[in-house]
Design an enzyme around this catalytic site. Structure first.
Site, PDB file in Angstrom:
ATOM      1  N   ASP A 202     -51.391 -13.404  11.994  1.00 17.42           N
ATOM      2  CA  ASP A 202     -52.739 -12.868  11.815  1.00 17.42           C
ATOM      3  C   ASP A 202     -52.977 -11.629  12.670  1.00 17.42           C
ATOM      4  O   ASP A 202     -53.783 -10.762  12.322  1.00 17.42           O
ATOM      5  CB  ASP A 202     -53.786 -13.934  12.162  1.00 17.42           C
TER       6      ASP A 202
ATOM      7  N   CYS B  69     -39.240  20.856   2.183  1.00 18.49           N
ATOM      8  CA  CYS B  69     -39.350  19.943   1.038  1.00 18.49           C
ATOM      9  C   CYS B  69     -40.719  19.257   1.034  1.00 18.49           C
ATOM     10  O   CYS B  69     -41.189  18.766   2.066  1.00 18.49           O
ATOM     11  CB  CYS B  69     -38.253  18.893   1.102  1.00 18.49           C
TER      12      CYS B  69
ATOM     13  N   CYS C 102     -43.249   7.886  -3.929  1.00 21.95           N
ATOM     14  CA  CYS C 102     -42.836   8.913  -2.970  1.00 21.95           C
ATOM     15  C   CYS C 102     -41.371   8.732  -2.579  1.00 21.95           C
ATOM     16  O   CYS C 102     -40.653   9.706  -2.312  1.00 21.95           O
ATOM     17  CB  CYS C 102     -43.732   8.895  -1.730  1.00 21.95           C
TER      18      CYS C 102
END
Length: 302
Positions: free
Chosen positions: A114, A173, A224
């Site tokens: 958690d 890039c 991506c």
């Protein structure tokens, strides 16, 4: 630099345990961490006498699913299928056991709790010499691309720390930035989590902008990463590692069960048994919603 015996043993143990990469970094605070949860910045908050951060990685590039190109099959990510969607924990067991046996204290980074992960592992991995942070914010390894699932250990053991920073090879890039359909990478090296499809697909309320571009994705996104030049060779010809065969078996099992009309019919009990063990953090109702939207998209595109 000659490695001390403890570092050498950990390197050998990592290789024998199926870990593909391992690095060691000093346990100073991660001052350049962009997120605001301070507990993830400083290792001494988890272990007061911390001296070393151990970062290890398992190559997950060998998980491939040709069925993802078929709109009738639910699409997800290699990280999702690897079972290491959150911090890699179990594979670090042999290293922890060894260090504890030598009298050293250890704390494993465990994003399945958690409290969440106790370290920004990508930054720790850069410090440990495993790669550099790409413009998509992910770790890029010269050998493994972005396909390393990461795990970390904080320890009071004095190990040989990496002293050489991996040069950033992204240069001009911007393919990952251009590929993101939601503009989550508008600022290079900084992920806008509110726009990231992976994060949005796990939210209770799914933005309309995500619905418009999610296609057959039901959990997580690799757009991506698919665009990143450092992954091209892995997408075409994945490396053969100790874990690749195991991952391929897992992926084959997923392919048998990810047909959207069938996924739309599964019960919560089946979900708990088959998918929750992947440690994705997805609730059943959210998973079910994504499946139904992906099925609707498939019906409209055929």
């Amino acid at each position: 630099m000659q490695l001390n015996l403890l570092t050498e043993k950990l390197n050998s143990l990592a290789e024998a345990s199926g870990l593909d990469a391992i690095g060691f970094a000093d346990a100073s605070a991660c001052k350049d961490y962009r997120m605001k949860r301070s507990i993830r910045r400083d290792p001494v908050l988890s272990l007061p006498d911390a001296k070393t951060i151990i970062v290890a990685g398992i190559y997950i590039g060998g998980i491939t699913l040709p069925a993802w190109q078929d709109s009738w099959y639910g699409r997800t990510s290699r990280l999702y299928l690897s079972g290491f969607f959150l911090d890699m924990v179990k594979p670090l067991g042999p290293l922890v056991k060894f260090l504890n046996g030598k009298g050293y204290k250890t704390v494993i980074c465990d994003g399945t709790t958690d409290e969440g992960s106790i370290l920004p592992l990508k930054l720790a991995a850069v410090r440990a010499g495993l790669g550099w942070q790409g413009k998509h914010s992910l770790l890029i390894s010269k050998r493994y691309g972005t396909f390393l699932a990461l795990g970390g250990i904080i320890t009071d053991a004095e190990l040989d720390h990496n002293q050489t920073a991996e040069p950033n090879r992204c240069r001009d890039c911007d393919k990952c930035q251009q590929a993101c359909p939601l503009g989550a990478l508008e600022t290079p090296y900084v992920l806008n989590r509110n726009r990231c499809m992976s994060n949005c697909l796990a939210k209770e309320k799914l933005p309309d902008a995500v619905k418009a571009v999610m296609e057959n994705r039901i959990g997580d996104c690799e757009i991506c990463q698919d665009a990143c030049p450092w992954n091209k060779k892995h997408i075409e010809r994945p490396l053969a590692t100790k874990m690749t065969l195991s991952f391929q078996k897992q992926a084959a099992e997923w392919e048998r069960t990810c047909y959207l009309p069938e996924l739309a019919m599964i019960s919560e009990e089946t979900f708990r048994g088959k998918f929750e063990k992947l440690n994705t953090g997805y609730a059943f109702d959210i998973f079910q919603r994504n499946v139904m939207l992906a099925l609707k998209n498939a019906q409209q595109s055929n």
